[in-house]
Design a protein around this motif. Structure first.
Motif, PDB file in Angstrom:
ATOM      1  N   GLN A  66      -6.265   6.890  -5.342  1.00 15.70           N
ATOM      2  CA  GLN A  66      -7.179   7.322  -4.498  1.00 15.70           C
ATOM      3  C   GLN A  66      -8.193   6.186  -3.979  1.00 15.70           C
ATOM      4  O   GLN A  66      -8.547   5.645  -2.989  1.00 15.70           O
ATOM      5  CB  GLN A  66      -7.865   8.591  -4.533  1.00 15.70           C
ATOM      6  CG  GLN A  66      -7.108   9.727  -4.333  1.00 15.70           C
ATOM      7  CD  GLN A  66      -7.565  10.936  -4.748  1.00 15.70           C
ATOM      8  OE1 GLN A  66      -8.087  11.210  -6.046  1.00 15.70           O
ATOM      9  NE2 GLN A  66      -7.759  12.128  -3.961  1.00 15.70           N
ATOM     10  N   ASP A 117       1.393   6.894   2.518  1.00 18.90           N
ATOM     11  CA  ASP A 117       1.035   8.213   2.946  1.00 18.90           C
ATOM     12  C   ASP A 117      -0.400   8.645   1.939  1.00 18.90           C
ATOM     13  O   ASP A 117      -0.610   9.894   1.772  1.00 18.90           O
ATOM     14  CB  ASP A 117       2.035   9.236   2.863  1.00 18.90           C
ATOM     15  CG  ASP A 117       2.692   9.194   1.492  1.00 18.90           C
ATOM     16  OD1 ASP A 117       2.375   8.391   0.722  1.00 18.90           O
ATOM     17  OD2 ASP A 117       3.315  10.207   0.894  1.00 18.90           O
ATOM     18  N   HIS A 118      -1.367   7.705   1.485  1.00 18.51           N
ATOM     19  CA  HIS A 118      -1.975   8.069   0.493  1.00 18.51           C
ATOM     20  C   HIS A 118      -3.175   9.108   1.040  1.00 18.51           C
ATOM     21  O   HIS A 118      -3.887   9.658   0.157  1.00 18.51           O
ATOM     22  CB  HIS A 118      -2.867   6.781  -0.011  1.00 18.51           C
ATOM     23  CG  HIS A 118      -3.431   5.922   1.001  1.00 18.51           C
ATOM     24  ND1 HIS A 118      -4.943   6.290   1.404  1.00 18.51           N
ATOM     25  CD2 HIS A 118      -3.165   5.003   2.010  1.00 18.51           C
ATOM     26  CE1 HIS A 118      -5.184   5.371   2.302  1.00 18.51           C
ATOM     27  NE2 HIS A 118      -4.279   4.696   2.817  1.00 18.51           N
ATOM     28  N   LYS A 119      -3.236   8.903   2.602  1.00 14.84           N
ATOM     29  CA  LYS A 119      -4.386   9.787   2.932  1.00 14.84           C
ATOM     30  C   LYS A 119      -4.049  11.353   2.963  1.00 14.84           C
ATOM     31  O   LYS A 119      -4.919  12.196   3.068  1.00 14.84           O
ATOM     32  CB  LYS A 119      -4.780   9.399   4.379  1.00 14.84           C
ATOM     33  CG  LYS A 119      -5.357   8.056   4.493  1.00 14.84           C
ATOM     34  CD  LYS A 119      -5.683   7.945   5.938  1.00 14.84           C
ATOM     35  CE  LYS A 119      -6.435   6.347   5.870  1.00 14.84           C
ATOM     36  NZ  LYS A 119      -6.929   5.976   7.430  1.00 14.84           N
ATOM     37  N   SER A 120      -2.901  11.558   2.820  1.00 16.35           N
ATOM     38  CA  SER A 120      -2.245  13.075   2.824  1.00 16.35           C
ATOM     39  C   SER A 120      -1.961  13.524   1.528  1.00 16.35           C
ATOM     40  O   SER A 120      -1.479  14.522   1.451  1.00 16.35           O
ATOM     41  CB  SER A 120      -0.883  12.947   3.838  1.00 16.35           C
ATOM     42  OG  SER A 120       0.204  12.063   3.182  1.00 16.35           O
ATOM     43  N   PRO A 129      -5.539   2.204  -3.056  1.00 17.96           N
ATOM     44  CA  PRO A 129      -4.251   2.586  -2.746  1.00 17.96           C
ATOM     45  C   PRO A 129      -3.364   1.411  -2.337  1.00 17.96           C
ATOM     46  O   PRO A 129      -2.013   1.564  -2.379  1.00 17.96           O
ATOM     47  CB  PRO A 129      -4.498   3.398  -1.075  1.00 17.96           C
ATOM     48  CG  PRO A 129      -5.677   2.875  -0.732  1.00 17.96           C
ATOM     49  CD  PRO A 129      -6.714   2.765  -2.057  1.00 17.96           C
ATOM     50  N   GLU A 157       0.645  -1.117  -0.223  1.00 17.56           N
ATOM     51  CA  GLU A 157       0.008  -0.156  -0.103  1.00 17.56           C
ATOM     52  C   GLU A 157       0.764   1.225  -0.116  1.00 17.56           C
ATOM     53  O   GLU A 157       1.881   1.131   0.631  1.00 17.56           O
ATOM     54  CB  GLU A 157      -0.853  -0.174   1.249  1.00 17.56           C
ATOM     55  CG  GLU A 157      -1.896   0.994   1.157  1.00 17.56           C
ATOM     56  CD  GLU A 157      -2.742   1.084   2.406  1.00 17.56           C
ATOM     57  OE1 GLU A 157      -4.070   0.873   2.269  1.00 17.56           O
ATOM     58  OE2 GLU A 157      -2.120   1.241   3.572  1.00 17.56           O
TER      59      GLU A 157
END
Length: 318
Positions: free
Chosen positions: A98, A60-63, A101, A57
């Motif tokens: 998004q 840092d996909h959320k940021s 991820p 994964e």
């Protein structure tokens, strides 16, 4: 903890059996200027499942800013510490974004094999996992230094070619409305020449989605071109999922569906053949031993016969 060498991250999970967590994440590591981590589901995505699940994964996909994506080739391996030949692997070329991820395999390894005594996957209650990642293209914030960057920075699009020591910029090329890498042009042209109506009902208009769908299609075809002995049953399940995805997208792939069924049949025949050959080898081994035993008995009987036919000498008679 983990060890990173070039594009390979090795992670050893200690005291694995004592973990009470439904998900075990690795530390973050940076490959191709992107942050990654490995996710292990000890009992599968569904609690109390029968397979261990394993995923790679974007850490840092959320940021990351809207519209980010990474195209990467990856290989995940659960190492068998007794014999690498039976290590469990899954590999693919995927777009991470998004919506998705992380990629991997929900049925990575049956728990029965994982916990088997002397099975080699758990040694001293340690599980060893290796992730190999080649980043092909990055859209969005690129963090080579590992430091965070301002979200207001413009989107960056970077292409990486690992076939050269110094990665050159590689522009995408258009083939029938699909953006593909130069190395894929001949491949995609061949598909459209043999199946001109393949994208006649293709729905997505977004270039990124079109490219992602084409990547799925090419990966599926590459999978079906592999020798049956190199394909696992899990690979064929993944191929089924990929086929469903490209069909829903609007690709006309009836011919590919037939080829997938053909490969499944060949895989079944290959597995049956391997089993039958092993059975015949075992039977032949028994027959060879019987032959050797019979040959020894024959020699003994010949010796007895020669002794019985021998005439008595004068000395024997007198």
């Amino acid at each position: 903890m983990g060890n990173l060498v070039d594009n390979k991250f090795t992670w050893v999970i200690q005291n694995f059996s004592s973990s009470q967590s439904s998900i075990v994440p690795s530390n973050q590591f940076v490959i191709g200027g992107c942050k990654w981590h490995i996710l292990v589901y000890p009992e599968g995505l569904i609690k109390s499942g029968d397979h261990l699940s394993l995923f790679l994964e974007v850490a840092d996909h959320k940021s990351l800013p809207p519209g980010w994506s990474r195209h990467a080739r990856y290989r995940l391996t659960i190492v068998n510490q007794h014999s690498d030949k039976i290590s469990k692997r899954t590999e693919a070329s995927k777009w991470f974004d998004q919506k998705t991820p992380g990629w991997g395999l929900s049925g990575m390894l049956p728990l029965s094999k994982l916990h088997a005594k002397d099975g080699g996957f758990l040694v001293n209650d340690e599980l060893k996992i290796v992730a190999e990642v080649d980043v092909i293209e990055v859209i969005g914030k690129l963090d080579v230094s590992g430091e965070s960057k301002e979200e207001t920075q413009p989107m960056k699009k970077i292409k990486v070619d690992y076939d050269h020591e110094t990665p050159p910029v590689s522009e995408l090329m258009d083939v029938n409305g699909f953006q593909v890498l130069p190395s894929q042009v001949a491949f995609v042209k061949c598909i459209f020449e043999k199946h001109p109506d393949i994208a006649k009902e293709f729905r997505p208009k977004n270039p990124h989605l079109r490219k992602a769908c084409m990547t799925f299609l090419l990966s599926l075809i590459e999978t079906l071109c592999q020798p049956p002995q190199k394909l696992s049953n899990e690979d064929l399940v993944e191929a089924d999922n990929a086929l469903t995805y490209v069909k829903v997208s609007g690709f006309k792939v009836d011919w590919l569906e037939e080829k997938l069924e053909e490969v499944k049949k060949k895989k079944e025949e290959e597995q049956t053949g391997v089993t039958r050959i092993q059975e015949l080898k075992e039977g032949l081994k028994d027959y060879k031993q019987k032959y050797l035993n019979m040959e020894a008995m024959l020699e003994k009987e010949k010796a007895k016969l020669l002794a019985a036919r021998a005439s008595l000498t004068l000395d024997d008679v007198i």
